[in-house]
Design an enzyme around this catalytic site. Structure first.
Site, mmCIF file in Angstrom:
data_model
loop_
_atom_site.group_PDB
_atom_site.id
_atom_site.type_symbol
_atom_site.label_atom_id
_atom_site.label_comp_id
_atom_site.label_asym_id
_atom_site.label_seq_id
_atom_site.Cartn_x
_atom_site.Cartn_y
_atom_site.Cartn_z
ATOM 1 N N ASN A 8 16.175 20.921 49.996
ATOM 2 C CA ASN A 8 16.164 19.477 49.763
ATOM 3 C C ASN A 8 15.220 18.855 50.786
ATOM 4 O OD1 ASN A 8 16.696 16.768 49.474
ATOM 5 N ND2 ASN A 8 18.830 16.883 50.171
ATOM 6 N N LYS A 10 14.244 15.821 50.965
ATOM 7 C CA LYS A 10 14.572 14.409 51.258
ATOM 8 C C LYS A 10 13.291 13.558 51.236
ATOM 9 C CE LYS A 10 18.595 16.113 53.634
ATOM 10 N NZ LYS A 10 19.615 15.963 54.639
ATOM 11 N N HIS A 97 24.802 13.803 46.436
ATOM 12 C CA HIS A 97 24.454 14.147 47.825
ATOM 13 C C HIS A 97 25.056 13.127 48.779
ATOM 14 C CE1 HIS A 97 22.159 14.811 51.486
ATOM 15 N NE2 HIS A 97 22.048 16.052 51.052
ATOM 16 N N GLU A 99 24.024 11.646 51.317
ATOM 17 C CA GLU A 99 23.214 10.473 51.668
ATOM 18 C C GLU A 99 23.213 9.448 50.537
ATOM 19 O OE1 GLU A 99 19.830 12.813 52.867
ATOM 20 O OE2 GLU A 99 21.095 13.570 54.488
ATOM 21 N N GLU A 170 28.994 20.516 50.933
ATOM 22 C CA GLU A 170 28.239 20.101 52.114
ATOM 23 C C GLU A 170 29.100 19.174 52.964
ATOM 24 O OE1 GLU A 170 23.717 20.349 51.451
ATOM 25 O OE2 GLU A 170 24.375 18.441 50.682
ATOM 26 N N GLY A 176 22.439 17.825 58.875
ATOM 27 C CA GLY A 176 21.429 17.308 59.785
ATOM 28 C C GLY A 176 21.900 17.193 61.224
ATOM 29 N N SER A 215 23.179 22.244 57.901
ATOM 30 C CA SER A 215 22.590 22.930 59.055
ATOM 31 C C SER A 215 22.408 24.431 58.854
ATOM 32 C CB SER A 215 23.404 22.634 60.329
ATOM 33 O OG SER A 215 23.369 21.247 60.618
HETATM 34 P P1 PGA Z 1 20.523 19.971 56.605
HETATM 35 O O1 PGA Z 1 20.691 19.137 55.254
HETATM 36 O O2 PGA Z 1 20.228 21.405 56.210
HETATM 37 O O3 PGA Z 1 19.380 19.326 57.323
HETATM 38 O O4 PGA Z 1 21.815 19.877 57.360
HETATM 39 C C1 PGA Z 1 21.381 19.670 54.138
HETATM 40 C C2 PGA Z 1 21.387 18.677 52.997
HETATM 41 O O5 PGA Z 1 21.407 17.455 53.244
HETATM 42 O O6 PGA Z 1 21.376 19.070 51.820
#
Ligand code: PGA
Length: 251
Positions: A8, A10, A97, A99, A170, A176, A215
């Site tokens: 992803n 983003k 997701h 976010e 997740e 993140g 992560s």
């Molecule tokens: P990350 O993000 O690997 O940076 O933790 C995962 C995601 O948001 O799908």
């Protein structure tokens, strides 16, 4: 069932950056990609065609849209329809997701509409779920995951082909942050996710992929991908560089 190794990106990467990262990924991983692995990249909309073009003749590599709207076309400024993703070579869509849930304010009902709409309009969907840290501390992980799945998947037809729907677990606190969920936490959440999927779709839910995200990086992906009920990963930060994402893909 092929493991789905998903990136992803983003809101990162211009057309040129996306195109060269995709090409590097193919150069690093295509020849060694095992038959039971599928690579998927979600670039920003503006770079979807760049990535899809690089992947076009490569078996095992797909691209998708990070979002889409629930209408075929119309006066919806700023939105993108599933057929527009398909038009530029995107075959997957991402829904739920964290976010989009927690930064952009999408609720379970809207995510349900989006998930069923995408599936009905030719996309394969990766549907995300996950608890916030206060929900975990309050002992509410299963309650949150079950609510997100029962509402989010309520309009998905029971006769769906299982390879068309994947669920990404997740935990919000691991996205993140560099803080990865431990093996026990991942296995518990994935076993619970499988149980709820079976209660919704029956035995065919054993063929739906459950991805872990939060992560994931080259240093922890071998352990994560080997866990029970982990059928792939969804990677943010560590997917932006072809070197690290190719290591994850081949883990
Ligand atoms: P990350 O993000 O690997 O940076 O933790 C995962 C995601 O948001 O799908």
């Amino acid at each position: 069932m092929k493991k789905l190794m998903a990136a992803n990106w983003k809101m990162f990467k211009t057309w040129d950056e996306a195109s060269s990262t995709a090409q590097e990924l193919v150069d690093l991983a295509a020849a060694k990609l095992p038959d039971d692995r599928e690579v998927l990249v979600f670039p920003p909309f503006t770079a979807l065609k760049a990535v899809a073009d690089v992947f076009a003749s490569k078996s095992g590599f797909s691209a998708g849209g990070q979002d889409y709207y629930i209408e075929e076309e119309g006066a919806f400024t700023g939105e993108i329809a599933p057929k527009m993703l398909l038009d530029v070579g995107g075959t997957y869509g991402l829904t739920g997701h964290s976010e989009r849930r927690h930064v952009l304010g999408e609720d379970d009902e809207y995510i349900a509409d989006k998930t069923s709409y995408g599936l009905a309009n030719g996309l394969k969907v990766v549907f995300c779920i996950g608890e916030k840290i206060e929900e975990r501390k309050g002992g509410r992980v299963e309650e949150v995951l079950e609510r997100q799945m029962r509402i989010g998947l309520k309009d998905v037809p029971k006769d769906i082909a299982p390879e068309n729907l994947s669920v990404a677990y997740e935990p919000v606190w691991a996205i993140g942050t560099g803080e990865v969920a431990g093996p026990e936490e991942i296995m518990e959440a994935h076993a619970f996710t499988r149980k709820i999927l079976i209660s919704i779709f029956g035995e065919k839910a054993n063929e739906m992929r459950i991805l872990y995200g939060g992560s994931v990086k080259p240093g922890n992906c071998n352990e994560i991908i080997a866990l029970d009920n982990v059928d792939g990963v969804l990677v943010g930060g560590a997917s932006l560089l072809s070197e690290s994402f190719s290591q994850i893909v081949l883990a």
